[in-house]
Design a protein around this motif. Structure first.
Motif, mmCIF file in Angstrom:
data_model
loop_
_atom_site.group_PDB
_atom_site.id
_atom_site.type_symbol
_atom_site.label_atom_id
_atom_site.label_comp_id
_atom_site.label_asym_id
_atom_site.label_seq_id
_atom_site.Cartn_x
_atom_site.Cartn_y
_atom_site.Cartn_z
ATOM 1 N N ALA A 117 0.814 -1.210 0.000
ATOM 2 C CA ALA A 117 0.000 0.000 0.000
ATOM 3 C C ALA A 117 0.850 1.263 0.000
ATOM 4 C CB ALA A 117 -0.925 0.001 1.220
ATOM 5 N N SER A 118 2.093 1.177 0.477
ATOM 6 C CA SER A 118 2.919 2.374 0.593
ATOM 7 C C SER A 118 4.167 2.381 -0.279
ATOM 8 C CB SER A 118 3.335 2.579 2.047
ATOM 9 O OG SER A 118 4.101 1.469 2.481
ATOM 10 N N SER A 119 4.521 1.248 -0.873
ATOM 11 C CA SER A 119 5.754 1.222 -1.661
ATOM 12 C C SER A 119 5.753 0.091 -2.681
ATOM 13 C CB SER A 119 6.968 1.077 -0.737
ATOM 14 O OG SER A 119 6.941 -0.187 -0.099
ATOM 15 N N GLN A 120 6.699 0.208 -3.593
ATOM 16 C CA GLN A 120 6.926 -0.820 -4.607
ATOM 17 C C GLN A 120 8.429 -1.016 -4.768
ATOM 18 O OE1 GLN A 120 5.046 1.092 -7.967
ATOM 19 N NE2 GLN A 120 3.182 -0.108 -7.709
ATOM 20 N N ALA A 138 15.109 -0.837 -7.727
ATOM 21 C CA ALA A 138 14.692 0.498 -7.292
ATOM 22 C C ALA A 138 13.492 0.376 -6.370
ATOM 23 C CB ALA A 138 14.340 1.360 -8.499
ATOM 24 N N ALA A 139 13.443 1.287 -5.410
ATOM 25 C CA ALA A 139 12.315 1.363 -4.491
ATOM 26 C C ALA A 139 11.570 2.666 -4.740
ATOM 27 C CB ALA A 139 12.797 1.296 -3.045
ATOM 28 N N VAL A 140 10.251 2.572 -4.731
ATOM 29 C CA VAL A 140 9.373 3.717 -4.946
ATOM 30 C C VAL A 140 8.451 3.837 -3.740
ATOM 31 C CG1 VAL A 140 7.507 4.635 -6.389
ATOM 32 C CG2 VAL A 140 9.429 3.439 -7.448
ATOM 33 N N MET A 141 8.377 5.037 -3.181
ATOM 34 C CA MET A 141 7.415 5.312 -2.115
ATOM 35 C C MET A 141 6.170 5.884 -2.782
ATOM 36 S SD MET A 141 7.871 7.610 1.322
ATOM 37 C CE MET A 141 7.793 9.183 0.489
#
Length: 153
Positions: A117-120, A138-141
């Motif tokens: 719900a908060s990141s990928q 890579a991390a996405v917020m």
């Protein structure tokens, strides 16, 4: 997924417009991955160029935009597009010094590794003439629900 890939306008899926929209074609996608191709690295007016060169570090931007395209495609296929912020790159391995010297098209596969719900988290691989020239994660917020932006992920 039931989208006609030949009618997908990438600029309609991500916040980047004009020359900053680096990808030109969606080759394939499903719930977990996207494959894209482009020749934008050959453009003399590519906005990422400096001193006439396009350095390979910008492959990270190509990877990040591939992730955004994937999110936009998922939203167009019936999901919800959510604004996302790139917060981390991990395990990036770049194998070429420059992009503007590459003659063939670039391809990228971005694969969704984790979705909450908060990141990928995504893994990305960039290819030139079937050879891997860069890869990483890579991390996405994700922005809170309600701060959605239909053209970004």
């Amino acid at each position: 997924m039931t989208l006609e890939l030949d009618t997908v306008r990438i600029e309609d899926l991500i916040p980047h417009k004009g020359g900053m929209c680096l990808w030109q074609n969606v080759e394939a996608f499903d719930d977990e991955h996207v494959m894209l191709s482009t020749n934008s690295h050959k453009d003399s007016d590519n906005p990422l160029r400096s001193e006439g060169e396009l350095r390979a570090i910008h492959l990270c931007e190509y990877g990040a935009q591939a992730m955004a395209v994937h999110g936009g495609l998922l939203a167009r296929a019936g999901g919800e597009a959510r604004k996302g912020y790139l917060v981390a790159l991990r395990g990036v391995d770049i194998r070429v010094p420059r992009l503007d010297t590459l003659h063939g098209a670039l391809q990228c596969e971005a694969r969704l590794l984790m979705n909450s719900a908060s990141s990928q988290q995504y893994a990305f691989r960039l290819l030139h003439e079937a050879e891997c020239i860069a890869e990483g994660r890579a991390a996405v917020m994700l922005a809170p629900i309600g701060e959605s932006d239909e053209s970004s992920s």
